[in-house]
Design a protein around this motif. Sequence first.
Motif, PDB file in Angstrom:
ATOM      1  N   GLU A 169     101.181  17.464 -14.636  1.00  0.00           N
ATOM      2  CA  GLU A 169     101.249  18.484 -13.599  1.00  0.00           C
ATOM      3  C   GLU A 169      99.859  18.784 -13.053  1.00  0.00           C
ATOM      4  O   GLU A 169      98.841  18.451 -13.665  1.00  0.00           O
ATOM      5  CB  GLU A 169     101.867  19.770 -14.169  1.00  0.00           C
ATOM      6  CG  GLU A 169     103.275  19.587 -14.704  1.00  0.00           C
ATOM      7  CD  GLU A 169     103.777  20.831 -15.404  1.00  0.00           C
ATOM      8  OE1 GLU A 169     102.957  21.767 -15.600  1.00  0.00           O
ATOM      9  OE2 GLU A 169     104.961  20.868 -15.774  1.00  0.00           O
ATOM     10  N   SER A 170      99.842  19.442 -11.895  1.00  0.00           N
ATOM     11  CA  SER A 170      98.582  19.900 -11.328  1.00  0.00           C
ATOM     12  C   SER A 170      98.092  21.125 -12.083  1.00  0.00           C
ATOM     13  O   SER A 170      98.886  21.985 -12.486  1.00  0.00           O
ATOM     14  CB  SER A 170      98.754  20.238  -9.845  1.00  0.00           C
ATOM     15  OG  SER A 170      97.597  20.884  -9.343  1.00  0.00           O
ATOM     16  N   ALA A 173      97.998  21.090 -18.555  1.00  0.00           N
ATOM     17  CA  ALA A 173      98.652  20.709 -17.299  1.00  0.00           C
ATOM     18  C   ALA A 173      98.606  19.204 -17.092  1.00  0.00           C
ATOM     19  O   ALA A 173      99.612  18.570 -16.739  1.00  0.00           O
ATOM     20  CB  ALA A 173      97.987  21.429 -16.127  1.00  0.00           C
ATOM     21  N   ASP A 198     107.086  22.240  -3.512  1.00  0.00           N
ATOM     22  CA  ASP A 198     106.790  21.681  -4.830  1.00  0.00           C
ATOM     23  C   ASP A 198     106.125  20.319  -4.765  1.00  0.00           C
ATOM     24  O   ASP A 198     105.370  19.945  -5.660  1.00  0.00           O
ATOM     25  CB  ASP A 198     108.085  21.582  -5.649  1.00  0.00           C
ATOM     26  CG  ASP A 198     108.618  22.955  -6.018  1.00  0.00           C
ATOM     27  OD1 ASP A 198     109.808  23.045  -6.310  1.00  0.00           O
ATOM     28  OD2 ASP A 198     107.822  23.914  -5.983  1.00  0.00           O
ATOM     29  N   GLN A 247     100.514  18.605  -2.643  1.00  0.00           N
ATOM     30  CA  GLN A 247      99.347  18.735  -3.493  1.00  0.00           C
ATOM     31  C   GLN A 247      98.442  19.831  -2.976  1.00  0.00           C
ATOM     32  O   GLN A 247      98.320  20.036  -1.771  1.00  0.00           O
ATOM     33  CB  GLN A 247      98.556  17.432  -3.527  1.00  0.00           C
ATOM     34  CG  GLN A 247      99.315  16.277  -4.172  1.00  0.00           C
ATOM     35  CD  GLN A 247      98.466  15.043  -4.189  1.00  0.00           C
ATOM     36  OE1 GLN A 247      97.442  14.948  -3.522  1.00  0.00           O
ATOM     37  NE2 GLN A 247      98.900  14.071  -4.957  1.00  0.00           N
TER      38      GLN A 247
END
Length: 437
Positions: free
Chosen positions: A193-194, A188, A205, A208
């Motif tokens: 990406e998270s 990730a 989207d 956080q």
Amino acid sequence: MREYAAQRSLYHLKEADPHAWVLPRLWGRAKAGMAAVEFDEFGGGRADRVHARLFADLMAGLDLNTAYGHFLDAAGAEALATVNLMSLFGLHRALRGALVGHFAAVEITSSPGSRRLAQAMRRTGAGPAAEHFYDEHVEADAVHEQVVRREVVAGLLEEEPRLDADVAFGVDATTYLEDRLAEHLLGAWRAGESSCACPSDRRSDHEQVLPHPREPEMSPMATVTLPGVYTPQDDTDLLIRLLHDEHLPPRADVLDVGTGTGAVALAAARLGARVTAIDISWRAALNAKANALLARLPVRVRRGDLLTPVTGRSFDLILSNPPYVPAPAAACPRRGPARAWDAGCDGRLVLDRICRDAPGLLKPGGVLLLVQSELSGPEETLRRLHAAGLDAGIVEHRSVAFGPVLRSRNGWLHDRGLIEDDAEKEELVVIRAVRLG
């Protein structure tokens, strides 16, 4: 780094506990060796050196909530699997060999891994608590490795040689799941990406999972909302955030008035408070009780009209997100969903009763936290609370877009002079009132 700490918190904040469950199931050298290592894990008799406490200090240094389970919704399946495996082995006597294998895999690989993580903490400026946690494991687990090899594993197989396959399974399963978690995290992050779970129905989207450092840290309680019960919204979140700013005494007595789903009551119970929750709606009371059972939190739920069910009691903190929306009808609805928000033409039918009755239920130094809209006259709330002998003031504001109810009343609210022609937002406020003396 904060994502890593959040995901691993489900493991590290309880890491020694399931291992301790195997102690009554061992004998001789295995038991003595296991007890020696666990004694170190639990701080060698010092609460400030318990390894779970050290990880909580690491999280606090990264501005993360340290409550166990707080990041449950953010953890991916890969992180949850490592925790569930440890608990599964610890809960079943028949899997004692697998738990010893799990324990061996962790302790034998911990020291070199912790050395690399300690270096990462220094490189990223994670802080002294983060550095100390991993430095402690470099030194301690180097010793633990030898004890586990020579006493725990060897002692168990000396007593019960038939468990050799179980020990090997525990090692292999642990290694497999830890490798899978590492692949998930690194994959990730390399993709930008998270690594955290982020269900699309709960977050957009661009949002956080983890709040930015130094922002108030509070994720909404996961609650079930029955049809006809008020769904937690901005006012609920605002009240919970202010609740977390209160310095409650140990086992504080807390009252949640108009509990709805019980989201605010659950947040207070998570802080260790003794919580009573009240709602006039049978459906809401049942909803709150169900959520307390699902969360395994001790919340006493009472059905009744505002403060009537707790007459004669006193509280350190009273919380309320009452009906406060101005409505064309002069009286509060007797049934239906609107009973959760409509409060007469000025929105004050419930607020005025709370201002009248709540002060008498506060202990000396007790606090009332009340959320309402500016449409329902916070100045009048302050006046009434001052008249009742409380030191009151507005401690928080939040501007929120009109929901369906206010949009449908736009013309009526304008005619009453409560909003401007082009108004699209209302101001929510939280009032904090303290009983002096």
